[in-house]
Design a protein around this motif. Sequence first.
Motif, PDB file in Angstrom:
ATOM      1  N   ILE A 149       0.837  -1.196   0.000  1.00 35.09           N
ATOM      2  CA  ILE A 149       0.000   0.000   0.000  1.00 35.09           C
ATOM      3  C   ILE A 149       0.872   1.246   0.000  1.00 35.09           C
ATOM      4  O   ILE A 149       1.883   1.303   0.709  1.00 35.09           O
ATOM      5  N   THR A 150       0.477   2.259  -0.786  1.00 29.54           N
ATOM      6  CA  THR A 150       1.129   3.562  -0.725  1.00 29.54           C
ATOM      7  C   THR A 150       0.385   4.467   0.250  1.00 29.54           C
ATOM      8  O   THR A 150      -0.830   4.409   0.372  1.00 29.54           O
ATOM      9  N   ASP A 151       1.159   5.327   0.931  1.00 32.54           N
ATOM     10  CA  ASP A 151       0.597   6.367   1.782  1.00 32.54           C
ATOM     11  C   ASP A 151       0.986   7.703   1.166  1.00 32.54           C
ATOM     12  O   ASP A 151       2.158   8.073   1.129  1.00 32.54           O
ATOM     13  N   SER A 152      -0.023   8.417   0.658  1.00 35.98           N
ATOM     14  CA  SER A 152       0.231   9.687  -0.024  1.00 35.98           C
ATOM     15  C   SER A 152       0.061  10.884   0.894  1.00 35.98           C
ATOM     16  O   SER A 152      -0.023  12.025   0.437  1.00 35.98           O
ATOM     17  N   GLY A 153       0.003  10.650   2.208  1.00 36.46           N
ATOM     18  CA  GLY A 153      -0.199  11.716   3.177  1.00 36.46           C
ATOM     19  C   GLY A 153       1.002  12.630   3.318  1.00 36.46           C
ATOM     20  O   GLY A 153       1.946  12.595   2.523  1.00 36.46           O
ATOM     21  N   VAL A 154       0.977  13.460   4.381  1.00 36.58           N
ATOM     22  CA  VAL A 154       2.014  14.478   4.542  1.00 36.58           C
ATOM     23  C   VAL A 154       3.395  13.864   4.716  1.00 36.58           C
ATOM     24  O   VAL A 154       4.410  14.490   4.418  1.00 36.58           O
ATOM     25  N   ARG A 155       3.460  12.647   5.237  1.00 33.83           N
ATOM     26  CA  ARG A 155       4.720  11.928   5.354  1.00 33.83           C
ATOM     27  C   ARG A 155       4.532  10.585   4.657  1.00 33.83           C
ATOM     28  O   ARG A 155       3.965   9.651   5.211  1.00 33.83           O
ATOM     29  N   GLY A 156       5.004  10.502   3.420  1.00 35.76           N
ATOM     30  CA  GLY A 156       4.766   9.320   2.612  1.00 35.76           C
ATOM     31  C   GLY A 156       5.465   8.081   3.141  1.00 35.76           C
ATOM     32  O   GLY A 156       6.462   8.159   3.861  1.00 35.76           O
ATOM     33  N   ALA A 157       4.934   6.926   2.744  1.00 34.46           N
ATOM     34  CA  ALA A 157       5.502   5.646   3.161  1.00 34.46           C
ATOM     35  C   ALA A 157       4.869   4.548   2.321  1.00 34.46           C
ATOM     36  O   ALA A 157       3.962   4.790   1.511  1.00 34.46           O
ATOM     37  N   LEU A 158       5.353   3.333   2.510  1.00 32.38           N
ATOM     38  CA  LEU A 158       4.699   2.136   2.003  1.00 32.38           C
ATOM     39  C   LEU A 158       4.272   1.300   3.193  1.00 32.38           C
ATOM     40  O   LEU A 158       4.891   1.343   4.258  1.00 32.38           O
ATOM     41  N   LEU A 159       3.206   0.513   3.022  1.00 28.66           N
ATOM     42  CA  LEU A 159       2.797  -0.481   4.013  1.00 28.66           C
ATOM     43  C   LEU A 159       2.930  -1.854   3.385  1.00 28.66           C
ATOM     44  O   LEU A 159       2.593  -2.049   2.212  1.00 28.66           O
ATOM     45  N   VAL A 160       3.439  -2.787   4.154  1.00 26.45           N
ATOM     46  CA  VAL A 160       3.478  -4.190   3.761  1.00 26.45           C
ATOM     47  C   VAL A 160       2.544  -4.930   4.709  1.00 26.45           C
ATOM     48  O   VAL A 160       2.668  -4.821   5.930  1.00 26.45           O
ATOM     49  N   VAL A 161       1.596  -5.673   4.137  1.00 26.49           N
ATOM     50  CA  VAL A 161       0.550  -6.303   4.936  1.00 26.49           C
ATOM     51  C   VAL A 161       0.610  -7.815   4.785  1.00 26.49           C
ATOM     52  O   VAL A 161       0.563  -8.341   3.674  1.00 26.49           O
ATOM     53  N   ASP A 162       0.728  -8.505   5.905  1.00 27.77           N
ATOM     54  CA  ASP A 162       0.578  -9.954   5.949  1.00 27.77           C
ATOM     55  C   ASP A 162      -0.915 -10.220   6.111  1.00 27.77           C
ATOM     56  O   ASP A 162      -1.493  -9.976   7.174  1.00 27.77           O
ATOM     57  N   ILE A 163      -1.563 -10.687   5.050  1.00 28.98           N
ATOM     58  CA  ILE A 163      -3.021 -10.769   5.037  1.00 28.98           C
ATOM     59  C   ILE A 163      -3.552 -11.781   6.044  1.00 28.98           C
ATOM     60  O   ILE A 163      -4.499 -11.497   6.785  1.00 28.98           O
ATOM     61  N   ALA A 164      -2.965 -12.962   6.108  1.00 27.58           N
ATOM     62  CA  ALA A 164      -3.457 -13.984   7.033  1.00 27.58           C
ATOM     63  C   ALA A 164      -3.323 -13.535   8.481  1.00 27.58           C
ATOM     64  O   ALA A 164      -4.220 -13.761   9.305  1.00 27.58           O
ATOM     65  N   ALA A 165      -2.205 -12.860   8.786  1.00 24.64           N
ATOM     66  CA  ALA A 165      -1.970 -12.413  10.158  1.00 24.64           C
ATOM     67  C   ALA A 165      -2.677 -11.101  10.457  1.00 24.64           C
ATOM     68  O   ALA A 165      -2.816 -10.727  11.631  1.00 24.64           O
ATOM     69  N   GLY A 166      -3.126 -10.401   9.423  1.00 30.70           N
ATOM     70  CA  GLY A 166      -3.736  -9.095   9.635  1.00 30.70           C
ATOM     71  C   GLY A 166      -2.751  -8.073  10.163  1.00 30.70           C
ATOM     72  O   GLY A 166      -3.117  -7.136  10.856  1.00 30.70           O
ATOM     73  N   LYS A 167      -1.466  -8.240   9.815  1.00 28.31           N
ATOM     74  CA  LYS A 167      -0.390  -7.404  10.348  1.00 28.31           C
ATOM     75  C   LYS A 167       0.130  -6.476   9.264  1.00 28.31           C
ATOM     76  O   LYS A 167       0.375  -6.903   8.130  1.00 28.31           O
ATOM     77  N   ALA A 168       0.309  -5.203   9.597  1.00 27.86           N
ATOM     78  CA  ALA A 168       0.828  -4.220   8.656  1.00 27.86           C
ATOM     79  C   ALA A 168       2.077  -3.567   9.230  1.00 27.86           C
ATOM     80  O   ALA A 168       2.124  -3.213  10.407  1.00 27.86           O
ATOM     81  N   VAL A 169       3.091  -3.401   8.389  1.00 29.22           N
ATOM     82  CA  VAL A 169       4.340  -2.756   8.786  1.00 29.22           C
ATOM     83  C   VAL A 169       4.602  -1.581   7.861  1.00 29.22           C
ATOM     84  O   VAL A 169       4.508  -1.710   6.639  1.00 29.22           O
ATOM     85  N   ARG A 170       4.908  -0.414   8.423  1.00 30.52           N
ATOM     86  CA  ARG A 170       5.252   0.782   7.650  1.00 30.52           C
ATOM     87  C   ARG A 170       6.731   0.729   7.296  1.00 30.52           C
ATOM     88  O   ARG A 170       7.576   0.532   8.155  1.00 30.52           O
ATOM     89  N   VAL A 171       7.034   0.896   6.009  1.00 28.40           N
ATOM     90  CA  VAL A 171       8.419   0.915   5.567  1.00 28.40           C
ATOM     91  C   VAL A 171       8.662   2.164   4.718  1.00 28.40           C
ATOM     92  O   VAL A 171       7.719   2.779   4.211  1.00 28.40           O
TER      93      VAL A 171
END
Length: 348
Positions: A149-171
Amino acid sequence: MPASIELVAEFGHQVTGVSVSETGRIFVNFPRWTEDSAVSVAELRDGGLKPYPDEEWNAWRNAKKDEITPDDHWVCVQSVVADQRGSLWVLDPAAPAQAHVVSKGPKLVRIDLASDKVAQTIAFDEDAAPQGSYLNDVRFSQDGKYAFITDSGVRGALLVVDIAAGKAVRVLDGHPSTQMKKGLKVKLEGKELRRPDGRGVEFSADGIELSKDGDYLYWQAIKGDELYRIPTAALLGAGLKGEDVSGQVEQYGINGVNDGLLISRGTDDMYLTSVQDNAIKVRKLSDGPQAEAKFVVQDERLRWPDTFSQGPDGTVYVTTSHIQDSAFFKPDAPPALPTQLWKLRFAG
């Protein structure tokens, strides 16, 4: 190859996302940017819009925000993506007007297309979607186990999501590749696009796409002209562990100012929505970082071409969100902004 555009649908609200399922069903979404839209996610059916998956999920309103729970209703949907595996995914940054993030609102929701029922909700906490974030678009790994996922907000980032675990990490949070480019001016009709308070176009990491083999993730900021990529192995390895992956980011040429990205099935062509030119461009990724983006179609009706999708027959669809015509930049603009969905018709 040159193309023309053909109107598929017109809307009385500001559209952003479009996605076409493997069976040809067309879905669109309407974010709450300058109006309290009555429909957030809809299926285009018989020339009309059917709230999707039902009216209840579309019942949230700015005026009733204290009465309706944000975790199981659409708050401000930015993107819809059919995964070609029988599901539609809905990305809700839950930040109406691209401002305050509604608590417990940010989420990624999977809807089973066979039953038209919500099958999974992945909620994003403040570590994944802090105040100032605006989760923008999403792609899925080839095995369907991970989302990017892209984050186009004031401080951009990417998110990596483990779908089965429902876990998201900002990178790559704050990394130059995910940020607005300093000094760059987005111009339309020869003039820099600015809001009444003087702010310009301020969107960070936005367009996102996976290579055909799934080995690379591509992205770029709207207020930027450079394309970036990273091996997905880095994101799914060190990235998911919360480690620094910035050393594996590669600048991959100049795209110009663009919003949506699409790598066409069966080719290495990357389509670009060239918002400053009212145009669609294309570049061959196999030609490397030096590949030139060439015009496919330029048409004054392509006012802020926004999001792509490709149908099962290969047809390329694109929305026009008219961001330059919105109340963000024109205070006297109608809150219910007329927008469109188009498809490309190639010559020959």
